[in-house]
Write a protein that holds these residues in place. Structure first.
Motif, PDB file in Angstrom:
ATOM      1  N   ARG A  26      44.555  33.712  75.069  1.00  0.00           N
ATOM      2  CA  ARG A  26      44.367  32.350  75.244  1.00  0.00           C
ATOM      3  C   ARG A  26      44.768  31.749  76.620  1.00  0.00           C
ATOM      4  NH1 ARG A  26      48.327  32.132  71.328  1.00  0.00           N
ATOM      5  NH2 ARG A  26      50.422  31.634  72.062  1.00  0.00           N
ATOM      6  N   HIS A  27      45.542  32.790  77.081  1.00  0.00           N
ATOM      7  CA  HIS A  27      46.028  32.319  78.529  1.00  0.00           C
ATOM      8  C   HIS A  27      45.221  32.344  79.637  1.00  0.00           C
ATOM      9  CE1 HIS A  27      46.541  36.551  78.747  1.00  0.00           C
ATOM     10  NE2 HIS A  27      47.358  36.625  77.825  1.00  0.00           N
ATOM     11  N   GLY A  28      43.824  33.063  79.193  1.00  0.00           N
ATOM     12  CA  GLY A  28      42.895  33.194  80.022  1.00  0.00           C
ATOM     13  C   GLY A  28      42.772  34.618  81.396  1.00  0.00           C
ATOM     14  N   LEU A  29      43.801  35.380  80.933  1.00  0.00           N
ATOM     15  CA  LEU A  29      44.117  36.431  81.488  1.00  0.00           C
ATOM     16  C   LEU A  29      42.510  37.436  81.583  1.00  0.00           C
ATOM     17  CD1 LEU A  29      45.783  38.237  83.426  1.00  0.00           C
ATOM     18  CD2 LEU A  29      46.446  39.500  81.409  1.00  0.00           C
ATOM     19  N   ILE A  30      42.151  37.795  82.582  1.00  0.00           N
ATOM     20  CA  ILE A  30      40.967  38.610  82.456  1.00  0.00           C
ATOM     21  C   ILE A  30      41.252  40.157  82.135  1.00  0.00           C
ATOM     22  CG2 ILE A  30      39.038  39.612  83.839  1.00  0.00           C
ATOM     23  CD1 ILE A  30      38.775  36.835  85.270  1.00  0.00           C
ATOM     24  N   MET A  31      40.743  40.370  81.146  1.00  0.00           N
ATOM     25  CA  MET A  31      41.262  41.846  80.915  1.00  0.00           C
ATOM     26  C   MET A  31      39.993  42.965  80.860  1.00  0.00           C
ATOM     27  SD  MET A  31      44.118  41.143  79.779  1.00  0.00           S
ATOM     28  CE  MET A  31      44.675  42.688  79.170  1.00  0.00           C
ATOM     29  N   GLY A  32      40.322  43.897  80.301  1.00  0.00           N
ATOM     30  CA  GLY A  32      39.161  44.942  80.674  1.00  0.00           C
ATOM     31  C   GLY A  32      39.049  45.775  79.306  1.00  0.00           C
ATOM     32  N   CYS A  33      37.993  46.690  79.260  1.00  0.00           N
ATOM     33  CA  CYS A  33      37.960  47.538  78.056  1.00  0.00           C
ATOM     34  C   CYS A  33      37.083  48.946  78.428  1.00  0.00           C
ATOM     35  CB  CYS A  33      37.268  46.963  76.898  1.00  0.00           C
ATOM     36  SG  CYS A  33      35.392  46.812  77.496  1.00  0.00           S
ATOM     37  N   SER A  34      37.531  49.939  77.617  1.00  0.00           N
ATOM     38  CA  SER A  34      36.769  51.071  77.653  1.00  0.00           C
ATOM     39  C   SER A  34      35.809  51.229  76.355  1.00  0.00           C
ATOM     40  CB  SER A  34      37.728  52.386  77.848  1.00  0.00           C
ATOM     41  OG  SER A  34      38.482  52.711  76.637  1.00  0.00           O
ATOM     42  N   VAL A  35      34.719  51.832  76.701  1.00  0.00           N
ATOM     43  CA  VAL A  35      33.791  51.953  75.644  1.00  0.00           C
ATOM     44  C   VAL A  35      33.336  53.354  75.691  1.00  0.00           C
ATOM     45  CG1 VAL A  35      31.493  51.136  74.469  1.00  0.00           C
ATOM     46  CG2 VAL A  35      32.960  49.387  75.939  1.00  0.00           C
ATOM     47  N   THR A  36      33.255  53.938  74.631  1.00  0.00           N
ATOM     48  CA  THR A  36      32.741  55.413  74.657  1.00  0.00           C
ATOM     49  C   THR A  36      31.891  55.562  73.410  1.00  0.00           C
ATOM     50  OG1 THR A  36      34.422  56.009  72.897  1.00  0.00           O
ATOM     51  CG2 THR A  36      34.932  56.435  75.367  1.00  0.00           C
ATOM     52  N   GLY A  37      30.745  56.558  73.603  1.00  0.00           N
ATOM     53  CA  GLY A  37      29.783  56.873  72.793  1.00  0.00           C
ATOM     54  C   GLY A  37      29.391  58.078  72.866  1.00  0.00           C
ATOM     55  N   VAL A  38      28.754  58.841  71.972  1.00  0.00           N
ATOM     56  CA  VAL A  38      28.414  60.376  71.881  1.00  0.00           C
ATOM     57  C   VAL A  38      26.958  60.438  71.834  1.00  0.00           C
ATOM     58  CG1 VAL A  38      28.551  62.321  70.750  1.00  0.00           C
ATOM     59  CG2 VAL A  38      30.506  61.039  70.931  1.00  0.00           C
ATOM     60  N   LYS A  39      26.218  61.226  72.488  1.00  0.00           N
ATOM     61  CA  LYS A  39      24.678  61.419  72.385  1.00  0.00           C
ATOM     62  C   LYS A  39      24.427  62.335  71.301  1.00  0.00           C
ATOM     63  CE  LYS A  39      20.717  62.775  75.204  1.00  0.00           C
ATOM     64  NZ  LYS A  39      20.288  63.142  76.439  1.00  0.00           N
ATOM     65  N   PRO A  40      23.652  61.836  70.219  1.00  0.00           N
ATOM     66  CA  PRO A  40      23.741  62.570  68.996  1.00  0.00           C
ATOM     67  C   PRO A  40      22.300  63.698  69.246  1.00  0.00           C
ATOM     68  CG  PRO A  40      22.607  60.752  68.860  1.00  0.00           C
ATOM     69  CD  PRO A  40      23.186  60.501  70.147  1.00  0.00           C
ATOM     70  N   ALA A  41      21.427  63.584  69.964  1.00  0.00           N
ATOM     71  CA  ALA A  41      20.232  64.282  70.163  1.00  0.00           C
ATOM     72  C   ALA A  41      19.773  64.464  71.675  1.00  0.00           C
ATOM     73  CB  ALA A  41      19.181  63.607  69.419  1.00  0.00           C
ATOM     74  N   SER A  42      19.187  65.863  71.859  1.00  0.00           N
ATOM     75  CA  SER A  42      18.688  66.162  73.254  1.00  0.00           C
ATOM     76  C   SER A  42      17.451  64.856  73.714  1.00  0.00           C
ATOM     77  CB  SER A  42      18.189  67.358  73.345  1.00  0.00           C
ATOM     78  OG  SER A  42      17.705  67.751  74.491  1.00  0.00           O
ATOM     79  N   GLY A  43      17.276  64.867  74.895  1.00  0.00           N
ATOM     80  CA  GLY A  43      16.065  64.103  75.299  1.00  0.00           C
ATOM     81  C   GLY A  43      16.668  62.696  75.803  1.00  0.00           C
ATOM     82  N   ASP A  44      15.590  61.675  76.081  1.00  0.00           N
ATOM     83  CA  ASP A  44      15.881  60.440  76.495  1.00  0.00           C
ATOM     84  C   ASP A  44      16.275  59.505  75.435  1.00  0.00           C
ATOM     85  OD1 ASP A  44      15.797  58.286  78.395  1.00  0.00           O
ATOM     86  OD2 ASP A  44      13.521  58.276  78.887  1.00  0.00           O
ATOM     87  N   SER A  45      16.719  58.328  75.731  1.00  0.00           N
ATOM     88  CA  SER A  45      17.039  57.237  74.909  1.00  0.00           C
ATOM     89  C   SER A  45      15.988  56.719  74.256  1.00  0.00           C
ATOM     90  CB  SER A  45      17.649  56.283  75.758  1.00  0.00           C
ATOM     91  OG  SER A  45      17.821  55.150  74.675  1.00  0.00           O
ATOM     92  N   PRO A  46      16.225  56.614  72.970  1.00  0.00           N
ATOM     93  CA  PRO A  46      14.894  56.096  72.166  1.00  0.00           C
ATOM     94  C   PRO A  46      14.763  54.701  72.418  1.00  0.00           C
ATOM     95  CG  PRO A  46      17.136  55.866  70.702  1.00  0.00           C
ATOM     96  CD  PRO A  46      17.406  56.769  72.192  1.00  0.00           C
ATOM     97  N   LEU A  47      15.477  54.011  73.204  1.00  0.00           N
ATOM     98  CA  LEU A  47      15.193  52.669  73.450  1.00  0.00           C
ATOM     99  C   LEU A  47      14.147  52.488  74.708  1.00  0.00           C
ATOM    100  CD1 LEU A  47      15.906  49.574  73.461  1.00  0.00           C
ATOM    101  CD2 LEU A  47      17.537  49.922  75.342  1.00  0.00           C
ATOM    102  N   GLN A  48      13.146  51.605  74.551  1.00  0.00           N
ATOM    103  CA  GLN A  48      11.998  51.677  75.602  1.00  0.00           C
ATOM    104  C   GLN A  48      12.104  50.396  76.413  1.00  0.00           C
ATOM    105  OE1 GLN A  48       9.468  53.922  76.030  1.00  0.00           O
ATOM    106  NE2 GLN A  48      11.092  55.253  74.694  1.00  0.00           N
ATOM    107  N   LEU A  49      12.314  50.316  77.648  1.00  0.00           N
ATOM    108  CA  LEU A  49      12.543  49.100  78.399  1.00  0.00           C
ATOM    109  C   LEU A  49      11.218  49.256  79.386  1.00  0.00           C
ATOM    110  CD1 LEU A  49      16.215  49.312  79.557  1.00  0.00           C
ATOM    111  CD2 LEU A  49      15.273  47.946  77.651  1.00  0.00           C
ATOM    112  N   GLY A  50      10.893  48.071  79.869  1.00  0.00           N
ATOM    113  CA  GLY A  50       9.854  47.865  80.644  1.00  0.00           C
ATOM    114  C   GLY A  50      10.298  48.044  82.368  1.00  0.00           C
TER     115      GLY A  50
END
Length: 200
Positions: free
Chosen positions: A149-173
């Motif tokens: 609530r004091h407004g201090l700008i904090m950070g985070c670390s995010v991790t993830g594991v790639k479960p399958a070979s190849g490109d991402s299943p997400l399609q973007l323009g």
């Protein structure tokens, strides 16, 4: 290992990973020149490139680390999709970035200055890209006890594991931003002024 970050995190990484196995990527020739001057980084592969369009083949690296970079990406989802693509199956991505502040004045400057994602957005970007076992950890000074609530700008670390070979299943323009188009001087000056004000 692929590292997209300012110079200081690289120095910590090469204490634990053989420098010959580390690829450093940055969009800034100035930052890359600084990296080349550091003795511990001499054996790293150093490449200029864009986090949203990585110049590496699919299934290239076993680890991906980005620190202090996402807040400058025009399209974070595209950058995280690229992280997925270049990792080998079972590879792990780690992204370190700021978290959207809670105090109203801090939020105002965060909105006009650069990208400060919400914790939920980080997780959503990773999951949409196809990562599994996505985990987020807050980062802050040792005296911090989780009260934002004091407004201090904090950070985070995010991790993830790639479960399958190849490109991402997400399609973007196609990419939205044209980096070849010159920045308007007035817009640049206004952003610079707001950035200085926010920093102070």
């Amino acid at each position: 290992m692929l590292v997209a970050a300012p110079v200081s995190p690289h120095l910590g990484i090469v204490k634990h990973v053989d420098a010959k196995n580390v690829t450093i990527l940055d969009q800034s020739p100035h930052q890359l020149a600084k990296a080349k001057q550091k003795e511990p980084l001499k054996e790293c592969k150093i490449i200029e490139g864009d986090a949203e369009d990585l110049p590496f083949r699919t299934d290239y690296a076993d680890r991906y680390v980005s620190a202090g970079s996402i807040e400058y990406w025009p399209d974070p989802q595209r950058g995280i999709k690229e992280a997925y693509r270049v990792l080998k199956i079972g590879g792990k991505a780690c992204l370190i970035g700021p978290v959207y502040p809670t105090f109203w004045l801090s939020r105002f400057f965060a909105d006009v200055w650069m990208l400060f994602p919400k914790e939920e957005e980080y997780i959503e970007w990773f999951e949409k890209a196809g990562f599994k076992d996505v985990q987020l950890k807050r980062i802050g000074p040792k005296w911090y006890r989780g009260v934002r609530r004091h407004g201090l700008i904090m950070g985070c670390s995010v991790t993830g594991v790639k479960p399958a070979s190849g490109d991402s299943p997400l399609q973007l323009g196609p990419k939205q931003e044209d980096v070849k188009e010159p920045v308007k001087p007035f817009v640049f000056f206004l952003r610079f002024l707001l950035g200085v004000l926010a920093a102070s």
